[in-house]
Design a protein around this motif. Structure first.
Motif, PDB file in Angstrom:
ATOM      1  N   ASP A  54       4.228   9.575  24.958  1.00 23.92           N
ATOM      2  CA  ASP A  54       3.549  10.884  25.108  1.00 23.92           C
ATOM      3  C   ASP A  54       2.205  10.670  25.276  1.00 23.92           C
ATOM      4  N   GLY A  55       1.523   9.557  25.835  1.00 23.10           N
ATOM      5  CA  GLY A  55       0.325   9.455  26.158  1.00 23.10           C
ATOM      6  C   GLY A  55      -0.750   9.253  25.050  1.00 23.10           C
ATOM      7  N   ARG A  56      -0.104   9.315  23.828  1.00 19.85           N
ATOM      8  CA  ARG A  56      -1.102   9.030  22.725  1.00 19.85           C
ATOM      9  C   ARG A  56      -0.814   7.801  22.076  1.00 19.85           C
ATOM     10  N   SER A  57      -2.067   7.281  21.539  1.00 20.04           N
ATOM     11  CA  SER A  57      -1.873   5.876  20.955  1.00 20.04           C
ATOM     12  C   SER A  57      -1.654   6.271  19.436  1.00 20.04           C
ATOM     13  N   ALA A  58      -1.384   5.129  18.604  1.00 23.15           N
ATOM     14  CA  ALA A  58      -1.380   5.593  16.902  1.00 23.15           C
ATOM     15  C   ALA A  58      -2.611   6.080  16.530  1.00 23.15           C
ATOM     16  N   ALA A  59      -3.839   5.735  17.003  1.00 19.54           N
ATOM     17  CA  ALA A  59      -5.063   6.198  16.468  1.00 19.54           C
ATOM     18  C   ALA A  59      -5.191   7.740  17.075  1.00 19.54           C
ATOM     19  N   GLU A  60      -4.504   8.110  17.844  1.00 17.13           N
ATOM     20  CA  GLU A  60      -4.583   9.616  18.557  1.00 17.13           C
ATOM     21  C   GLU A  60      -3.471  10.382  17.929  1.00 17.13           C
ATOM     22  N   ASN A  61      -2.751  10.018  16.905  1.00 14.62           N
ATOM     23  CA  ASN A  61      -1.805  10.959  16.379  1.00 14.62           C
ATOM     24  C   ASN A  61      -2.634  11.940  15.336  1.00 14.62           C
ATOM     25  N   PRO A  62      -1.981  13.127  15.222  1.00 11.68           N
ATOM     26  CA  PRO A  62      -2.551  14.101  14.340  1.00 11.68           C
ATOM     27  C   PRO A  62      -2.942  13.350  13.014  1.00 11.68           C
ATOM     28  N   ARG A  63      -3.948  13.650  12.294  1.00  9.57           N
ATOM     29  CA  ARG A  63      -4.426  13.125  11.094  1.00  9.57           C
ATOM     30  C   ARG A  63      -4.577  14.061   9.878  1.00  9.57           C
ATOM     31  N   THR A  64      -3.537  14.093   9.058  1.00  9.69           N
ATOM     32  CA  THR A  64      -3.757  15.087   7.894  1.00  9.69           C
ATOM     33  C   THR A  64      -3.580  14.518   6.778  1.00  9.69           C
ATOM     34  N   ARG A  65      -3.831  15.213   5.514  1.00  7.13           N
ATOM     35  CA  ARG A  65      -3.447  14.735   4.316  1.00  7.13           C
ATOM     36  C   ARG A  65      -1.987  14.304   4.050  1.00  7.13           C
ATOM     37  N   ASP A  66      -1.308  14.881   4.664  1.00  4.79           N
ATOM     38  CA  ASP A  66       0.270  14.618   4.589  1.00  4.79           C
ATOM     39  C   ASP A  66       0.999  13.836   5.629  1.00  4.79           C
ATOM     40  N   ARG A  67       0.223  13.503   6.584  1.00  2.69           N
ATOM     41  CA  ARG A  67       0.671  12.696   7.615  1.00  2.69           C
ATOM     42  C   ARG A  67       0.058  11.493   7.868  1.00  2.69           C
ATOM     43  N   VAL A  68       0.739  10.509   7.880  1.00  4.74           N
ATOM     44  CA  VAL A  68       0.190   8.902   7.782  1.00  4.74           C
ATOM     45  C   VAL A  68       0.844   8.370   9.091  1.00  4.74           C
ATOM     46  N   THR A  69       0.137   7.515   9.916  1.00  3.30           N
ATOM     47  CA  THR A  69       0.618   6.561  10.808  1.00  3.30           C
ATOM     48  C   THR A  69       0.094   5.195  10.567  1.00  3.30           C
ATOM     49  N   VAL A  70       1.015   4.416  10.721  1.00  5.34           N
ATOM     50  CA  VAL A  70       1.205   2.993  10.267  1.00  5.34           C
ATOM     51  C   VAL A  70       1.227   2.256  11.749  1.00  5.34           C
ATOM     52  N   THR A  71       0.379   1.409  12.143  1.00  2.00           N
ATOM     53  CA  THR A  71       0.500   0.679  13.312  1.00  2.00           C
ATOM     54  C   THR A  71       0.196  -0.817  13.155  1.00  2.00           C
ATOM     55  N   ARG A  72       1.072  -1.791  13.860  1.00  2.04           N
ATOM     56  CA  ARG A  72       0.751  -2.938  13.555  1.00  2.04           C
ATOM     57  C   ARG A  72       0.561  -3.780  15.037  1.00  2.04           C
ATOM     58  N   SER A  73      -0.480  -4.689  15.163  1.00  2.77           N
ATOM     59  CA  SER A  73      -0.645  -5.602  16.354  1.00  2.77           C
ATOM     60  C   SER A  73       0.366  -6.851  16.225  1.00  2.77           C
ATOM     61  N   LEU A  74       1.348  -6.754  16.897  1.00  2.00           N
ATOM     62  CA  LEU A  74       2.210  -8.072  16.829  1.00  2.00           C
ATOM     63  C   LEU A  74       1.432  -9.336  17.429  1.00  2.00           C
ATOM     64  N   ARG A  75       0.834  -9.197  18.552  1.00  2.37           N
ATOM     65  CA  ARG A  75       0.284 -10.147  19.282  1.00  2.37           C
ATOM     66  C   ARG A  75      -0.831 -10.731  18.450  1.00  2.37           C
ATOM     67  N   ASP A  76      -1.551 -10.037  17.553  1.00  8.69           N
ATOM     68  CA  ASP A  76      -2.624 -10.539  16.771  1.00  8.69           C
ATOM     69  C   ASP A  76      -2.247 -11.581  15.585  1.00  8.69           C
ATOM     70  N   SER A  77      -0.996 -11.453  15.401  1.00  5.41           N
ATOM     71  CA  SER A  77      -0.671 -12.196  14.053  1.00  5.41           C
ATOM     72  C   SER A  77      -0.402 -13.515  14.225  1.00  5.41           C
ATOM     73  N   VAL A  78      -0.679 -14.214  13.053  1.00  4.95           N
ATOM     74  CA  VAL A  78      -0.387 -15.970  13.147  1.00  4.95           C
ATOM     75  C   VAL A  78       0.826 -16.088  13.007  1.00  4.95           C
ATOM     76  N   THR A  79       1.888 -15.259  12.614  1.00  2.00           N
ATOM     77  CA  THR A  79       3.232 -15.764  12.603  1.00  2.00           C
ATOM     78  C   THR A  79       3.849 -15.729  13.935  1.00  2.00           C
ATOM     79  N   PRO A  80       4.446 -16.929  14.407  1.00  2.00           N
ATOM     80  CA  PRO A  80       4.964 -17.174  15.515  1.00  2.00           C
ATOM     81  C   PRO A  80       6.323 -16.002  15.800  1.00  2.00           C
ATOM     82  N   GLY A  81       6.894 -15.512  14.770  1.00  2.00           N
ATOM     83  CA  GLY A  81       8.049 -14.529  15.172  1.00  2.00           C
ATOM     84  C   GLY A  81       7.484 -13.416  15.825  1.00  2.00           C
ATOM     85  N   ASP A  82       6.074 -13.044  14.946  1.00  4.53           N
ATOM     86  CA  ASP A  82       5.498 -11.557  15.553  1.00  4.53           C
ATOM     87  C   ASP A  82       4.837 -11.645  16.930  1.00  4.53           C
ATOM     88  N   ARG A  83       4.202 -13.027  17.203  1.00  7.71           N
ATOM     89  CA  ARG A  83       3.774 -13.278  18.391  1.00  7.71           C
ATOM     90  C   ARG A  83       4.973 -13.317  19.719  1.00  7.71           C
TER      91      ARG A  83
END
Length: 510
Positions: free
Chosen positions: A423-452
């Motif tokens: 939609d042209g929006r990153s997780a950081a650009e999702n609407p932020r309200t008291r009721d709306r939470v966005t959780v994002t995770r960078s897989l490539r930055d993980s030390v875990t081989p499975g994540d990478r």
């Protein structure tokens, strides 16, 4: 902390939600500042220890440190000092190493403290912003060029893009005859390389297409207008396109599933939001043996007799237009805000199940299912007819949609899946309200081989299992915003009496 491999929990970032109070925020910042000063003091002490080591190098009897000094009888007893000097030098160097390690630990603890309180966000570097701007400009030119080519160009960008993403989601892709090992490496490299800029690519393409075809964009600029243009093409293109007369819903029985039985959880409520999301995987034909375009509506009766409902919605099952509304055409219609078959099917299923106006409905969707669920929650007509108890989306582009206040909303995304940024929006650009939470995770930055490994695989990065793990890690971090959202949503997912109805959706004109 960017650019480093981290433990998995440290690759999670949370946006929005009910953050700390002003008093708590000030306390957290003071504690982080104290940790930063402690790190500085520890590094200063480490430098002092290294200074001692350098001084020892010029002490008679310590020349062995550099190899330039040789014991001499002229020095008499001084030669006997060499072993003690070496021991002191080793102790000084060890102390410096330990002090530096403790300083790094203080830095990490301060970062984690700010991050857990929602007070730390990694800013893009100047280079990243420059590259992002260039990518957007290039994509805009590409989108405009395809638009100018008319029907052929628009059909080309829609079919090629949709088919490529769809193929990669099922483990293939346009390899052009390349050896599978090489095409796999190219694909993983492309996924990792594109992920930081996928929102810029979509923004540029969308603006270009919408500008080139304002008639089909209906005056809407950007991604929404472009999605409307491509949705029109998907309906009108010969052979691929299809006009239909709405959707047809069929209630399913055990014999309609590949294994001759409905999922085992059909008579039990979900014990957590993670469990509810994991169940969506069982509604895909390839994993759970369900027919294409299957959704589940679960009725939960609490101990006090109160009734609540949970709707589970899977994602896209055909990149090209299909005989059911879980296809690429519906994806485009949802992003464009047009009438679509998926939301119509969900509403028909709720009506057939007999959901009452005062009975809370929680919607849990993956990919297309997440967009459809969020689209319904954002519509005034739906929230007037039903009482929405919560919304959970995973791997879904929902940044253009507005959810009503008071409804707990949880979005799960990873940049490497690419899909959630369409939609042209990153997780950081999702609407932020008291009721709306966005959780994002960078897989490539993980030390875990499975994540990478997953960071270079679109199917793995976008999978339900990856998003469930993201939520597990976010909850384990102790972030109060994530816990608050899951507590509010999870309270309505289970009870002593549970029954589930399964429905298959088809296009009525197909």
């Amino acid at each position: 902390m960017s650019g480093e491999h981290r433990r998995p929990a440290d690759t999670v970032t949370v946006y929005g939600g009910r953050g700390a109070s002003a008093v708590e925020t000030a306390s957290v910042r003071r504690a982080a500042a104290l940790l930063a000063r402690a790190a500085d003091d520890l590094r200063a002490a480490a430098l002092c220890c290294l200074g001692v080591s350098r001084d020892l190098a010029v002490v008679p009897g310590g020349g062995g440190l550099s190899g330039a000094w040789e014991p001499s009888s002229a020095l008499g007893p001084a030669a006997a000092l060499a072993p003690q000097t070496l021991a002191l030098d080793d102790a000084a160097r060890d102390a410096a190493r330990h002090l530096t390690d403790r300083a790094d630990l203080c830095d990490l603890l301060g970062w984690r403290l700010l991050r857990a309180a929602g007070l730390y966000e990694e800013a893009e570097s100047t280079a990243e912003r420059l590259v992002g701007g260039l990518v957007t400009a290039w994509a805009f030119g590409t989108g405009a060029a395809f638009g100018v080519l008319g029907w052929a160009g628009l059909a080309g960008i829609g079919v090629a893009g949709g088919a490529e993403v769809g193929a990669r989601l099922v483990g293939g892709g346009f390899a052009g005859g390349l050896p599978s090992a090489l095409s796999g490496r190219l694909g993983s490299g492309l996924t990792r390389g594109l992920s930081p800029y996928s929102d810029e690519v979509i923004t540029g393409l969308g603006a270009g297409v919408a500008l080139a075809r304002p008639d089909l964009a209906r005056g809407r600029p950007g991604v929404e207008g472009a999605a409307g243009v491509l949705a029109h093409v998907a309906r009108e293109t010969p052979v691929l396109g299809n006009h239909d007369a709405g959707v047809r819903l069929t209630r399913l029985g055990p014999g309609d599933f590949a294994h001759g039985a409905v999922p085992a959880w059909s008579t039990s409520g979900a014990g957590s939001v993670q469990e509810a999301l994991a169940r969506v995987d069982d509604l895909y034909p390839g994993t759970g043996g369900a027919p294409a375009a299957t959704i589940a509506v679960q009725r939960v009766t609490a101990a006090d007799g109160g009734v609540s409902w949970t709707v589970l919605v899977p994602g896209t099952q055909s990149a090209l237009p299909a005989g059911h509304p879980w296809d690429g055409r519906t994806d485009l219609e949802l992003v464009a805000g047009q009438a679509d078959g998926a939301t119509a099917a969900i509403e028909d299923a709720l009506a057939d199940s007999g959901v009452g106006p005062d009975e809370p409905v929680t919607l849990v969707g993956h990919s297309l299912g997440g967009i459809a669920a969020a689209a319904l929650v954002s519509r005034a007509g739906f929230t007037e007819r039903y009482r929405v108890g919560g919304l959970v989306t995973a791997g879904a582009p929902t940044g253009l949609l507005t959810t009503p206040p008071g409804v707990p909303v949880l979005h799960l995304e990873t940049p490497e899946e690419l899909v959630s940024n369409t939609d042209g929006r990153s997780a950081a650009e999702n609407p932020r309200t008291r009721d709306r939470v966005t959780v994002t995770r960078s897989l490539r930055d993980s030390v875990t081989p499975g994540d990478r490994a997953a960071s270079g695989s679109l199917p793995q990065a976008h999978s339900v299992a990856t998003h469930v793990r993201t939520l597990d890690l976010a909850l384990a971090s102790g972030d109060p915003r994530v816990a608050g959202a899951t507590d509010r949503i999870g309270a309505r997912l289970t009870g002593p009496e549970v029954s589930t109805a399964f429905y298959r959706a088809e296009r009525a004109g197909a």
